[in-house]
Design an enzyme around this catalytic site. Structure first.
Site, PDB file in Angstrom:
ATOM      1  N   GLY A 178      -2.225   0.220  -6.687  1.00 49.82           N
ATOM      2  CA  GLY A 178      -1.671  -0.961  -7.343  1.00 49.82           C
ATOM      3  C   GLY A 178      -2.752  -1.972  -7.658  1.00 49.82           C
ATOM      4  O   GLY A 178      -3.937  -1.647  -7.765  1.00 49.82           O
ATOM      5  N   GLY A 179      -2.326  -3.223  -7.773  1.00 53.92           N
ATOM      6  CA  GLY A 179      -3.270  -4.298  -8.096  1.00 53.92           C
ATOM      7  C   GLY A 179      -4.371  -4.424  -7.063  1.00 53.92           C
ATOM      8  O   GLY A 179      -5.435  -4.994  -7.340  1.00 53.92           O
ATOM      9  N   GLY A 418     -31.457   2.928 -33.529  1.00 53.28           N
ATOM     10  CA  GLY A 418     -30.872   1.884 -32.692  1.00 53.28           C
ATOM     11  C   GLY A 418     -31.095   2.167 -31.218  1.00 53.28           C
ATOM     12  O   GLY A 418     -31.205   1.247 -30.404  1.00 53.28           O
ATOM     13  N   ALA A 419     -31.179   3.450 -30.880  1.00 52.02           N
ATOM     14  CA  ALA A 419     -31.346   3.796 -29.470  1.00 52.02           C
ATOM     15  C   ALA A 419     -32.745   3.418 -28.969  1.00 52.02           C
ATOM     16  O   ALA A 419     -32.941   3.170 -27.780  1.00 52.02           O
ATOM     17  CB  ALA A 419     -31.079   5.281 -29.263  1.00 52.02           C
TER      18      ALA A 419
HETATM   19  C1  HXC Z   1       4.450  -2.556   3.958  1.00 55.26           C
HETATM   20  C2  HXC Z   1       3.627  -0.427   4.142  1.00 55.26           C
HETATM   21  C3  HXC Z   1       3.161  -0.478   2.817  1.00 55.26           C
HETATM   22  C4  HXC Z   1       3.362  -1.688   2.077  1.00 55.26           C
HETATM   23  C5  HXC Z   1       2.593   1.411   3.654  1.00 55.26           C
HETATM   24  N1  HXC Z   1       3.260   0.758   4.601  1.00 55.26           N
HETATM   25  N2  HXC Z   1       2.528   0.683   2.548  1.00 55.26           N
HETATM   26  N3  HXC Z   1       4.267  -1.461   4.707  1.00 55.26           N
HETATM   27  N4  HXC Z   1       4.019  -2.695   2.700  1.00 55.26           N
HETATM   28  N5  HXC Z   1       2.886  -1.842   0.846  1.00 55.26           N
HETATM   29  C6  HXC Z   1       3.508   1.194   5.973  1.00 55.26           C
HETATM   30  C7  HXC Z   1       4.482   2.338   6.055  1.00 55.26           C
HETATM   31  O1  HXC Z   1       5.806   1.856   6.064  1.00 55.26           O
HETATM   32  C8  HXC Z   1       4.100   2.967   7.383  1.00 55.26           C
HETATM   33  O2  HXC Z   1       4.624   2.174   8.406  1.00 55.26           O
HETATM   34  C9  HXC Z   1       2.591   2.785   7.417  1.00 55.26           C
HETATM   35  O3  HXC Z   1       2.320   1.721   6.503  1.00 55.26           O
HETATM   36  C10 HXC Z   1       1.828   4.016   7.012  1.00 55.26           C
HETATM   37  O4  HXC Z   1       2.333   4.443   5.765  1.00 55.26           O
HETATM   38  P1  HXC Z   1       2.844   5.937   5.497  1.00 55.26           P
HETATM   39  O5  HXC Z   1       3.673   5.889   4.250  1.00 55.26           O
HETATM   40  O6  HXC Z   1       3.439   6.509   6.731  1.00 55.26           O
HETATM   41  O7  HXC Z   1       1.464   6.678   5.246  1.00 55.26           O
HETATM   42  P2  HXC Z   1       1.134   7.819   4.193  1.00 55.26           P
HETATM   43  O8  HXC Z   1       2.175   8.876   4.220  1.00 55.26           O
HETATM   44  O9  HXC Z   1      -0.273   8.223   4.462  1.00 55.26           O
HETATM   45  O10 HXC Z   1       1.218   7.109   2.753  1.00 55.26           O
HETATM   46  C11 HXC Z   1       0.342   6.059   2.453  1.00 55.26           C
HETATM   47  C12 HXC Z   1       0.753   5.421   1.118  1.00 55.26           C
HETATM   48  C13 HXC Z   1       2.260   5.026   1.148  1.00 55.26           C
HETATM   49  C14 HXC Z   1       0.504   6.408  -0.013  1.00 55.26           C
HETATM   50  C15 HXC Z   1      -0.146   4.213   0.917  1.00 55.26           C
HETATM   51  O11 HXC Z   1       2.520   4.318   2.352  1.00 55.26           O
HETATM   52  C16 HXC Z   1       2.644   4.176   0.009  1.00 55.26           C
HETATM   53  O12 HXC Z   1       2.860   4.678  -1.127  1.00 55.26           O
HETATM   54  N6  HXC Z   1       2.781   2.873   0.221  1.00 55.26           N
HETATM   55  C17 HXC Z   1       3.143   1.937  -0.815  1.00 55.26           C
HETATM   56  C18 HXC Z   1       1.958   1.664  -1.669  1.00 55.26           C
HETATM   57  C19 HXC Z   1       2.239   0.607  -2.676  1.00 55.26           C
HETATM   58  O13 HXC Z   1       2.949   0.850  -3.654  1.00 55.26           O
HETATM   59  N7  HXC Z   1       1.795  -0.600  -2.345  1.00 55.26           N
HETATM   60  C20 HXC Z   1       2.027  -1.770  -3.149  1.00 55.26           C
HETATM   61  C21 HXC Z   1       0.928  -1.738  -4.176  1.00 55.26           C
HETATM   62  S1  HXC Z   1       1.048  -3.066  -5.264  1.00 55.26           S
HETATM   63  P3  HXC Z   1       5.118   2.814   9.796  1.00 55.26           P
HETATM   64  O14 HXC Z   1       5.686   1.647  10.519  1.00 55.26           O
HETATM   65  O15 HXC Z   1       6.115   3.853   9.450  1.00 55.26           O
HETATM   66  O16 HXC Z   1       3.880   3.380  10.431  1.00 55.26           O
HETATM   67  C22 HXC Z   1       0.019  -4.103  -4.619  1.00 55.26           C
HETATM   68  C23 HXC Z   1       0.023  -5.376  -5.367  1.00 55.26           C
HETATM   69  C24 HXC Z   1      -1.312  -6.016  -5.287  1.00 55.26           C
HETATM   70  O17 HXC Z   1      -0.650  -3.906  -3.704  1.00 55.26           O
HETATM   71  C25 HXC Z   1      -1.380  -6.952  -6.420  1.00 55.26           C
HETATM   72  C26 HXC Z   1      -2.679  -7.614  -6.468  1.00 55.26           C
HETATM   73  C27 HXC Z   1      -2.762  -8.448  -7.706  1.00 55.26           C
END
Ligand code: HXC
Length: 528
Positions: A178-179, A418-419
């Site tokens: 993501g971001g 140019g290069a």
């Molecule tokens: C809260 C989260 C989380 C999140 C993971 N966890 N991502 N908790 N917010 N964004 C937690 C899970 O619930 C889990 O908790 C623990 O972290 C480990 O994650 P798992 O899913 O068990 O691990 P894995 O199978 O290895 O998968 C990892 C992952 C997946 C691919 C990263 O967790 C995932 O897709 N997460 C969401 C990613 C995402 O979309 N994030 C938002 C991005 S947007 P427990 O308690 O079960 O251990 C963003 C905006 C930023 O970041 C903007 C900036 C401008």
């Protein structure tokens, strides 16, 4: 209060401190740490230990914890709020470091997590110390809502302010989705490890939902894809140990901030060393390929320990241009060199982007630039033209012209059109321009040039092929050598290839203390 009571209170306080510390140091707990190991990953604390000089790490902000209350967040305490922050040393140099702890709620970023990172970024910028981030995170902590997003905003702002002030290095050692990927993207160098790292703005699930395409994490944003295809990651290593070691090695070529120059390091190579075999590497035929790495290996300081004497940035992206750090008589230098083995060393969009970013980094951090030129021109075709080779190519001209560090250009065999300008000629401010006797410097290669300027004669000729060959020969005798350019002072000297090393060293040492002014302005508008 008796002395005994006083002692009891203090012992209790110390026991509480120890207990609190141990709890934070246990990160997400045994089960979660076990899962991290099963994923083939080190923990955040192990990573910091391996990155820094032994015993130098000082943690700060370890008791920081999220203010979030939604979705049960008030019932749990996330150890160190999912990120370990502090400072330590690398080869005795002060650095700030943060490492996201995936075992604690996925290393996700909350307001406090971000604030911890921002605090050390502020200290690093004030203290003129490099910052190294180790990312392993599920991104914004969903339960923290906009507070988490705001945290990213504060980080992006600081990365931008610190850009060109202190080196910013990131290792993505897990997910970066993501971001959140824009934090590393705003830093100077990103490293990854094959098999455990991936970075993308939208992951495989979104790709499938929106486009119907099936793709794995690895294929979409793994270490190889992110480097070779996207050109985001400057190196993909085989293991975390190798990756952290590479970061240490890279740092050795850099100053701690933009007010300093890199430390001079003597590897014991002689500045007067000549190399009779250099000329043998390069075929006289201008279109025959050779490996430019061989030249770099022999010209620049050689190490006594037999290790590689240059550190390559983006070794598998835009391989038609080489960007690397090396040493010349101990001085750290940035090399930009054609690689005739890839696309004949022609400049294309990716090569221009790769080189211009490297030039700007070197200039910002007082690292002299050495250009090793063997360039047939810009890569032709619709893909390049429609992809914007004009604006991407302009970046290189901009970056070279803007750069005030010593700039030394050595043309090995050819530089057309140019290069020729794109690889830093006198007009763009090169301090010294050398050529080997093999050099052809012209508006274009003899074949193309003769066909254009003698078109009318060729149309009328009884034997156009014979005439064309004669005209090519004539063109070659005038322009396909370095002497016309040297007569007109576009070239400072034509050198014996064997003397390349001592001549580059002398030229570098003459330019090392030069000062150059540029007009005062807020900033230029770099072509994008
Ligand atoms: C809260 C989260 C989380 C999140 C993971 N966890 N991502 N908790 N917010 N964004 C937690 C899970 O619930 C889990 O908790 C623990 O972290 C480990 O994650 P798992 O899913 O068990 O691990 P894995 O199978 O290895 O998968 C990892 C992952 C997946 C691919 C990263 O967790 C995932 O897709 N997460 C969401 C990613 C995402 O979309 N994030 C938002 C991005 S947007 P427990 O308690 O079960 O251990 C963003 C905006 C930023 O970041 C903007 C900036 C401008």
């Amino acid at each position: 209060m008796t002395a005994n009571e006083d002692k009891q209170i203090k012992d209790k306080l110390l026991a509480e401190l120890r207990e609190r510390r141990e709890k934070v140091e246990a990160m997400g707990g045994r089960e979660s740490v076990g899962k991290q190991r099963k994923r083939g990953k080190l923990t955040a604390r192990e990573r910091i230990e391996k990155l820094l000089d032994k015993g130098t790490f000082c943690e700060i902000g370890m008791f920081g914890t999220s203010r979030g209350t939604a979705f049960g967040m008030d019932k749990i305490q996330v150890p160190a709020d999912g990120v370990i922050t502090g400072y330590g040393k690398i080869d005795d140099r002060k650095v700030y470091v943060y490492a996201q702890d995936f075992t604690s709620i996925g290393g996700t970023l909350s307001e406090i997590h971000a604030q911890k990172i921002c605090n050390i970024m502020d200290s690093a910028a004030k203290g003129g110390c490099p910052i190294i981030g180790i990312n392993d995170s599920g991104g914004a902590r969903i339960q923290d809502g906009v507070d988490a997003l705001a945290g990213y905003g504060q980080m992006f702002f600081r990365h931008t302010l610190a850009s060109g002030v202190i080196p910013q290095i990131c290792a993505i050692l897990g997910p970066s989705a993501g971001g959140a990927v824009y934090s590393p993207a705003l830093m100077d160098f990103i490293f990854m490890v094959k098999g455990i790292s991936y970075a993308y703005v939208t992951g495989p699930n979104v790709v499938k939902a929106v486009l119907g395409e099936e793709i794995s994490h690895e294929e979409l944003g793994g270490a190889i894809a992110a480097q070779r295809k996207a050109g985001v990651v400057c190196r993909s290593e085989n293991s975390e140990e190798e990756c952290l070691q590479s970061i240490r090695e890279l740092l050795g070529y850099l100053p701690s901030n933009n007010r300093e120059t890199p430390k001079r390091v003597d590897w014991g190579d002689e500045p007067t060393r000549t190399e009779a075999t250099l000329f043998d590497i390069v075929p006289a035929n201008p279109s025959k390929p050779y490996d430019m790495h061989k030249l770099i290996e022999r010209v620049f300081d050689q190490r006594q320990d037999g290790k590689k004497n240059y550190f390559e940035i983006f070794p598998i992206f835009a391989t038609n241009i080489i960007t690397c750090f090396a040493r010349l008589n101990g001085w750290s230098v940035g090399i930009i060199a054609q690689q005739p083995m890839s696309k004949a060393g022609a400049l294309d969009i990716d090569a221009c982007d790769k080189a211009s970013r490297f030039i700007r980094f070197c200039d910002a951090f007082n690292i002299p630039i050495i250009n090793l030129v063997d360039v047939p021109g810009y890569l032709p075709g619709t893909e390049q033209e429609w992809g914007g080779i004009i604006r991407h190519g302009a970046k290189m001209l901009f970056a070279y012209s803007e750069a005030t560090v010593p700039k030394i250009t050595l043309t090995i065999r050819k530089a057309y059109g140019g290069a020729y300008l794109g690889m830093c000629c006198k007009g763009l401010g090169a301090d010294t321009v050398f050529c080997w006797p093999t050099t052809e410097l012209a508006v274009m290669g003899p074949e193309g040039a003769a066909a254009i300027i003698f078109r009318k004669e060729l149309e009328k000729a009884d034997d156009p092929d014979k005439l064309l060959q004669e005209k090519i020969k004539e063109f070659r005798s005038i322009f396909a050598n370095p002497y016309r350019a040297a007569e007109h002072l576009h070239v400072d000297d034509v050198i014996d290839p064997a003397e390349t090393r001592p001549r580059l060293i002398k030229a570098l040492e003459m330019a090392i203390d030069k000062t150059e002014q540029r007009p005062k302005k807020k900033h230029g508008i770099i072509p994008t």
